[in-house]
Design a protein around this motif. Structure first.
Motif, PDB file in Angstrom:
ATOM      1  N   ALA A 251       0.707  -1.238   0.070  1.00 25.83           N
ATOM      2  CA  ALA A 251      -0.027  -0.011  -0.027  1.00 25.83           C
ATOM      3  C   ALA A 251       0.935   1.236  -0.088  1.00 25.83           C
ATOM      4  CB  ALA A 251      -0.836   0.046   1.174  1.00 25.83           C
ATOM      5  N   ASP A 252       1.909   1.271   0.629  1.00 27.70           N
ATOM      6  CA  ASP A 252       2.965   2.383   1.065  1.00 27.70           C
ATOM      7  C   ASP A 252       3.461   2.442  -0.476  1.00 27.70           C
ATOM      8  OD1 ASP A 252       2.428   2.738   3.330  1.00 27.70           O
ATOM      9  OD2 ASP A 252       4.291   1.635   4.097  1.00 27.70           O
ATOM     10  N   LEU A 253       3.894   1.475  -1.280  1.00 28.58           N
ATOM     11  CA  LEU A 253       4.415   1.561  -2.520  1.00 28.58           C
ATOM     12  C   LEU A 253       3.464   2.089  -3.461  1.00 28.58           C
ATOM     13  CD1 LEU A 253       6.997   0.899  -4.202  1.00 28.58           C
ATOM     14  CD2 LEU A 253       6.143  -1.321  -4.547  1.00 28.58           C
ATOM     15  N   ARG A 254       2.301   1.543  -3.610  1.00 28.50           N
ATOM     16  CA  ARG A 254       1.389   2.065  -4.332  1.00 28.50           C
ATOM     17  C   ARG A 254       1.129   3.627  -4.195  1.00 28.50           C
ATOM     18  NH1 ARG A 254      -2.328  -1.059  -2.969  1.00 28.50           N
ATOM     19  NH2 ARG A 254      -1.753  -2.875  -4.434  1.00 28.50           N
ATOM     20  N   ALA A 256       3.105   5.709  -3.153  1.00 28.26           N
ATOM     21  CA  ALA A 256       4.193   6.586  -3.542  1.00 28.26           C
ATOM     22  C   ALA A 256       4.397   6.588  -5.072  1.00 28.26           C
ATOM     23  CB  ALA A 256       5.327   6.006  -2.787  1.00 28.26           C
ATOM     24  N   ALA A 257       3.841   5.482  -5.673  1.00 27.37           N
ATOM     25  CA  ALA A 257       3.786   5.351  -7.019  1.00 27.37           C
ATOM     26  C   ALA A 257       2.885   6.513  -7.670  1.00 27.37           C
ATOM     27  CB  ALA A 257       3.713   4.067  -7.609  1.00 27.37           C
ATOM     28  N   GLN A 258       1.683   6.486  -7.191  1.00 28.55           N
ATOM     29  CA  GLN A 258       0.732   7.324  -7.408  1.00 28.55           C
ATOM     30  C   GLN A 258       1.118   8.859  -7.140  1.00 28.55           C
ATOM     31  OE1 GLN A 258      -2.457   6.030  -5.086  1.00 28.55           O
ATOM     32  NE2 GLN A 258      -3.124   4.327  -6.675  1.00 28.55           N
ATOM     33  N   GLU A 259       1.847   8.966  -6.130  1.00 30.22           N
ATOM     34  CA  GLU A 259       2.078  10.420  -5.886  1.00 30.22           C
ATOM     35  C   GLU A 259       3.210  11.068  -7.194  1.00 30.22           C
ATOM     36  OE1 GLU A 259       2.934  14.155  -4.938  1.00 30.22           O
ATOM     37  OE2 GLU A 259       1.384  12.840  -4.322  1.00 30.22           O
ATOM     38  N   GLU A 260       4.161   9.830  -7.379  1.00 28.08           N
ATOM     39  CA  GLU A 260       4.934  10.326  -8.518  1.00 28.08           C
ATOM     40  C   GLU A 260       4.235  10.476  -9.920  1.00 28.08           C
ATOM     41  OE1 GLU A 260       8.276  10.848  -8.556  1.00 28.08           O
ATOM     42  OE2 GLU A 260       8.304  10.551  -6.232  1.00 28.08           O
ATOM     43  N   GLU A 261       3.311   9.773 -10.139  1.00 32.87           N
ATOM     44  CA  GLU A 261       2.357  10.080 -11.199  1.00 32.87           C
ATOM     45  C   GLU A 261       2.008  11.537 -11.134  1.00 32.87           C
ATOM     46  OE1 GLU A 261      -0.583   7.319 -12.126  1.00 32.87           O
ATOM     47  OE2 GLU A 261       1.009   5.786 -12.621  1.00 32.87           O
ATOM     48  N   ARG A 262       1.166  11.741 -10.088  1.00 33.34           N
ATOM     49  CA  ARG A 262       0.572  13.346  -9.749  1.00 33.34           C
ATOM     50  C   ARG A 262       1.870  14.367  -9.996  1.00 33.34           C
ATOM     51  NH1 ARG A 262      -2.511  10.135  -6.008  1.00 33.34           N
ATOM     52  NH2 ARG A 262      -0.940  10.664  -4.291  1.00 33.34           N
ATOM     53  N   ARG A 263       2.995  14.049  -9.650  1.00 33.67           N
ATOM     54  CA  ARG A 263       4.156  14.998  -9.542  1.00 33.67           C
ATOM     55  C   ARG A 263       4.334  15.350 -11.185  1.00 33.67           C
ATOM     56  NH1 ARG A 263       9.116  13.794  -5.783  1.00 33.67           N
ATOM     57  NH2 ARG A 263       7.220  13.842  -4.447  1.00 33.67           N
ATOM     58  N   TRP A 264       4.530  14.236 -11.730  1.00 35.95           N
ATOM     59  CA  TRP A 264       4.905  14.172 -13.193  1.00 35.95           C
ATOM     60  C   TRP A 264       3.819  15.124 -13.926  1.00 35.95           C
ATOM     61  CZ3 TRP A 264       7.195  14.525 -17.757  1.00 35.95           C
ATOM     62  CH2 TRP A 264       6.355  14.299 -18.787  1.00 35.95           C
ATOM     63  N   ALA A 265       2.567  14.929 -13.444  1.00 33.81           N
ATOM     64  CA  ALA A 265       1.334  15.597 -14.213  1.00 33.81           C
ATOM     65  C   ALA A 265       1.434  16.913 -13.985  1.00 33.81           C
ATOM     66  CB  ALA A 265      -0.278  14.877 -13.923  1.00 33.81           C
ATOM     67  N   ARG A 266       1.612  17.361 -12.811  1.00 35.53           N
ATOM     68  CA  ARG A 266       1.653  18.815 -12.442  1.00 35.53           C
ATOM     69  C   ARG A 266       2.806  19.425 -13.027  1.00 35.53           C
ATOM     70  NH1 ARG A 266       0.648  16.769  -6.993  1.00 35.53           N
ATOM     71  NH2 ARG A 266       2.813  16.669  -6.538  1.00 35.53           N
ATOM     72  N   PHE A 267       4.057  18.837 -13.281  1.00 39.81           N
ATOM     73  CA  PHE A 267       5.165  19.358 -13.861  1.00 39.81           C
ATOM     74  C   PHE A 267       4.740  19.417 -15.449  1.00 39.81           C
ATOM     75  CE2 PHE A 267       8.792  18.080 -16.819  1.00 39.81           C
ATOM     76  CZ  PHE A 267       9.510  19.283 -16.562  1.00 39.81           C
ATOM     77  N   HIS A 268       4.227  18.527 -16.143  1.00 39.82           N
ATOM     78  CA  HIS A 268       3.911  18.795 -17.352  1.00 39.82           C
ATOM     79  C   HIS A 268       2.869  19.550 -17.799  1.00 39.82           C
ATOM     80  CE1 HIS A 268       1.667  17.631 -21.091  1.00 39.82           C
ATOM     81  NE2 HIS A 268       2.961  17.298 -21.563  1.00 39.82           N
ATOM     82  N   ASP A 269       1.812  19.801 -16.918  1.00 40.85           N
ATOM     83  CA  ASP A 269       0.701  20.506 -17.432  1.00 40.85           C
ATOM     84  C   ASP A 269       1.273  22.109 -17.157  1.00 40.85           C
ATOM     85  OD1 ASP A 269      -0.642  18.441 -17.982  1.00 40.85           O
ATOM     86  OD2 ASP A 269      -1.993  18.470 -16.160  1.00 40.85           O
ATOM     87  N   ALA A 270       2.128  22.363 -16.207  1.00 35.74           N
ATOM     88  CA  ALA A 270       2.553  23.549 -15.771  1.00 35.74           C
ATOM     89  C   ALA A 270       3.757  24.014 -16.318  1.00 35.74           C
ATOM     90  CB  ALA A 270       2.916  23.629 -14.131  1.00 35.74           C
ATOM     91  N   THR A 271       4.314  23.193 -16.919  1.00 37.86           N
ATOM     92  CA  THR A 271       5.770  23.822 -17.705  1.00 37.86           C
ATOM     93  C   THR A 271       5.639  23.114 -19.028  1.00 37.86           C
ATOM     94  OG1 THR A 271       6.799  23.127 -15.585  1.00 37.86           O
ATOM     95  CG2 THR A 271       8.087  23.475 -17.651  1.00 37.86           C
ATOM     96  N   MET A 272       5.468  21.975 -19.404  1.00 36.52           N
ATOM     97  CA  MET A 272       5.848  21.582 -20.915  1.00 36.52           C
ATOM     98  C   MET A 272       4.411  21.914 -21.565  1.00 36.52           C
ATOM     99  SD  MET A 272       7.455  17.917 -20.273  1.00 36.52           S
ATOM    100  CE  MET A 272       7.934  17.697 -22.098  1.00 36.52           C
ATOM    101  N   ALA A 273       3.257  21.877 -21.232  1.00 33.96           N
ATOM    102  CA  ALA A 273       2.099  22.248 -21.940  1.00 33.96           C
ATOM    103  C   ALA A 273       1.521  23.459 -21.659  1.00 33.96           C
ATOM    104  CB  ALA A 273       1.111  21.264 -21.503  1.00 33.96           C
ATOM    105  N   ALA A 274       2.336  24.340 -20.780  1.00 32.78           N
ATOM    106  CA  ALA A 274       1.689  25.699 -20.395  1.00 32.78           C
ATOM    107  C   ALA A 274       1.426  26.503 -21.689  1.00 32.78           C
ATOM    108  CB  ALA A 274       2.611  26.262 -19.603  1.00 32.78           C
ATOM    109  N   GLY A 275       2.587  26.465 -22.702  1.00 32.22           N
ATOM    110  CA  GLY A 275       1.915  27.342 -23.864  1.00 32.22           C
ATOM    111  C   GLY A 275       0.647  26.798 -24.694  1.00 32.22           C
ATOM    112  N   LEU A 276       0.190  25.877 -24.516  1.00 31.40           N
ATOM    113  CA  LEU A 276      -1.180  25.502 -24.830  1.00 31.40           C
ATOM    114  C   LEU A 276      -2.434  25.788 -24.059  1.00 31.40           C
ATOM    115  CD1 LEU A 276      -2.987  24.126 -27.327  1.00 31.40           C
ATOM    116  CD2 LEU A 276      -2.330  21.917 -26.081  1.00 31.40           C
ATOM    117  N   LEU A 277      -2.046  25.181 -22.827  1.00 30.31           N
ATOM    118  CA  LEU A 277      -3.065  25.325 -21.732  1.00 30.31           C
ATOM    119  C   LEU A 277      -3.253  26.756 -21.124  1.00 30.31           C
ATOM    120  CD1 LEU A 277      -2.368  21.804 -19.966  1.00 30.31           C
ATOM    121  CD2 LEU A 277      -4.012  22.440 -22.006  1.00 30.31           C
ATOM    122  N   GLY A 278      -2.176  27.576 -20.954  1.00 22.72           N
ATOM    123  CA  GLY A 278      -2.296  28.971 -20.323  1.00 22.72           C
ATOM    124  C   GLY A 278      -3.142  30.102 -21.125  1.00 22.72           C
ATOM    125  N   PRO A 279      -2.696  30.294 -22.382  1.00 23.08           N
ATOM    126  CA  PRO A 279      -3.173  31.330 -23.079  1.00 23.08           C
ATOM    127  C   PRO A 279      -4.872  31.392 -23.226  1.00 23.08           C
ATOM    128  CG  PRO A 279      -1.495  30.386 -24.213  1.00 23.08           C
ATOM    129  CD  PRO A 279      -1.751  29.495 -23.142  1.00 23.08           C
TER     130      PRO A 279
END
Length: 395
Positions: A251-254, A256-279
């Protein structure tokens, strides 16, 4: 058609999963927790797949849109919220053999979006967006100031042309799509070339995505996307690293893995896709489909920033059911920027130049470099060039 106030894309209900990398291509899956069942999409292919297909669409009296159009999408919906089925899919089984390369078949279309039944609409994917960009201030000068030529008065911006590359010409894209793992519940993808956001593609239902996923290689992509894919080296893969301390159970491993997925999603949406989603974009409604609306959008044309055009189907709350985008090159952005600034000043060159902090001659030469020189009188262009040479000699 109606124009809505500027607003950003709403991807509510879509979740970003960790990316997959193939050479210079990064594919980011988009998953729906609750797929839409009362709107479905399927492709309709033109020709037999043996050669290029040139589409010709009459969009207005004496105005036509001509482009490479390999297929259409057909949207089917229900009015009472009950499940809809993908209707009438046509698959092409033709091999690579076909007519000589110089042969191009012409397919005539009555409209870019055409109703075929009470609850069925055929539309040409991405070409709704591209036609909207090409039609930007297409009529030319609203006031015929003395600098504009007779052609500007008679034809406006006709003919208006832009170049694009098919997905088959984007290095590595076909292989990436072939080996790409499609996730359960996946309804879309964000495509990056050289870690530059190239395109977004979203559909209502996972079964629609599995059917339409291969069509991405037939889509059109801008010059910037093609070059980034061609010259980019292998991209880094963002791998999750879960620390050992604090992990005492599955359960702890699951978690932690889900938190890593959420961290990637926040980074991608706020940084890599900001030029599409922000304006915020300017929206134009094309067709009403029960509780859904087919629209296209244009950016603010800000030079040296990401600028995407696209088309969507949204529900009654503005959430995206379908999305397809095209990233403009810097040259295309400058053309849109110049046209917007001219239109804002009623096409008065002096007033537009002053608003942009330029001399009138500088603005005239920018118009020529952007491909709009034929709109100006030849003697006016010659005067601008002469003034520019004199300033260069004095400096």
């Amino acid at each position: 058609m109606t124009v809505r106030s500027p607003a950003a894309l709403d991807l509510t209900g879509l979740r970003t999963l960790p990316s997959q990398v193939w050479g210079g291509i990064r594919l980011v899956p988009l998953v729906r927790e609750e797929p839409l069942t009362d709107l479905r999409l399927h492709p309709r292919f033109f020709g037999d797949g043996a050669g290029p297909v040139l589409g010709h669409v009459a969009v207005a009296p004496r105005t036509a849109y001509t482009a490479y159009i390999p297929h259409a999408f057909v949207a089917t919906w229900t009015r009472d919220g009950s499940p809809a089925a993908a209707y009438g899919t046509q698959l092409s089984t033709a091999g690579p053999a076909g007519p000589p390369e110089h042969t191009v078949r012409l397919h005539l279309h009555r409209r870019l979006a055409r109703r075929e039944d009470r609850d069925r609409l055929r539309f040409l994917p991405l070409h709704l967006a591209l036609e909207g960009y090409l039609a930007l201030h297409f009529g030319g000068p609203s006031v015929m100031w003395e600098e504009w030529s007779r052609r500007a008065a008679a034809k406006g911006l006709s003919p208006r042309t832009e170049e694009a590359y098919t997905g088959a010409e984007v290095a590595g894209l076909a292989d990436a799509l072939r080996v790409f793992e499609i996730h359960p519940g996946q309804c879309g993808v964000l495509l990056h070339t050289g870690d530059t956001l190239a395109a977004a593609f979203v559909v209502p239902h996972p079964e629609d995505y599995r059917l339409l996923h291969p069509t991405l290689v037939q889509d059109l992509f801008g010059e910037l996307v093609h070059h980034h894919a061609l010259f980019a080296g292998p991209l880094p893969d963002f791998r999750a690293r879960i620390p050992g301390p604090g992990i005492g159970s599955l359960a702890d491993l699951r978690a932690a893995a889900q938190e890593e997925e959420r961290r990637w999603a926040r980074f991608h949406d706020a940084t890599m896709a900001a030029g599409l989603l922000g304006p915020a974009y300017t929206w134009q409604r094309v067709y009403r489909m029960g509780r859904f609306t087919l629209s296209r959008f244009l950016p603010a044309f800000v030079p040296k920033e990401e600028n995407h055009i696209g088309e969507t189907i949204t529900d009654e709350r503005g959430r995206t059911a379908y999305l397809k985008t095209f990233r403009l090159s810097e040259t295309q952005v400058r053309r849109g920027h110049l046209l917007d600034r001219l239109a804002a000043q009623d096409w008065h060159l002096g007033a537009t130049a002053a608003a942009m902090g330029l001399r009138e001659g500088e603005l005239g030469l920018r118009l020529e470099h952007a491909g709009f020189g034929a709109l100006l009188r030849q003697d006016v262009l010659d005067r601008y060039r002469k003034e520019n040479r004199r300033r260069a000699e004095r400096s």
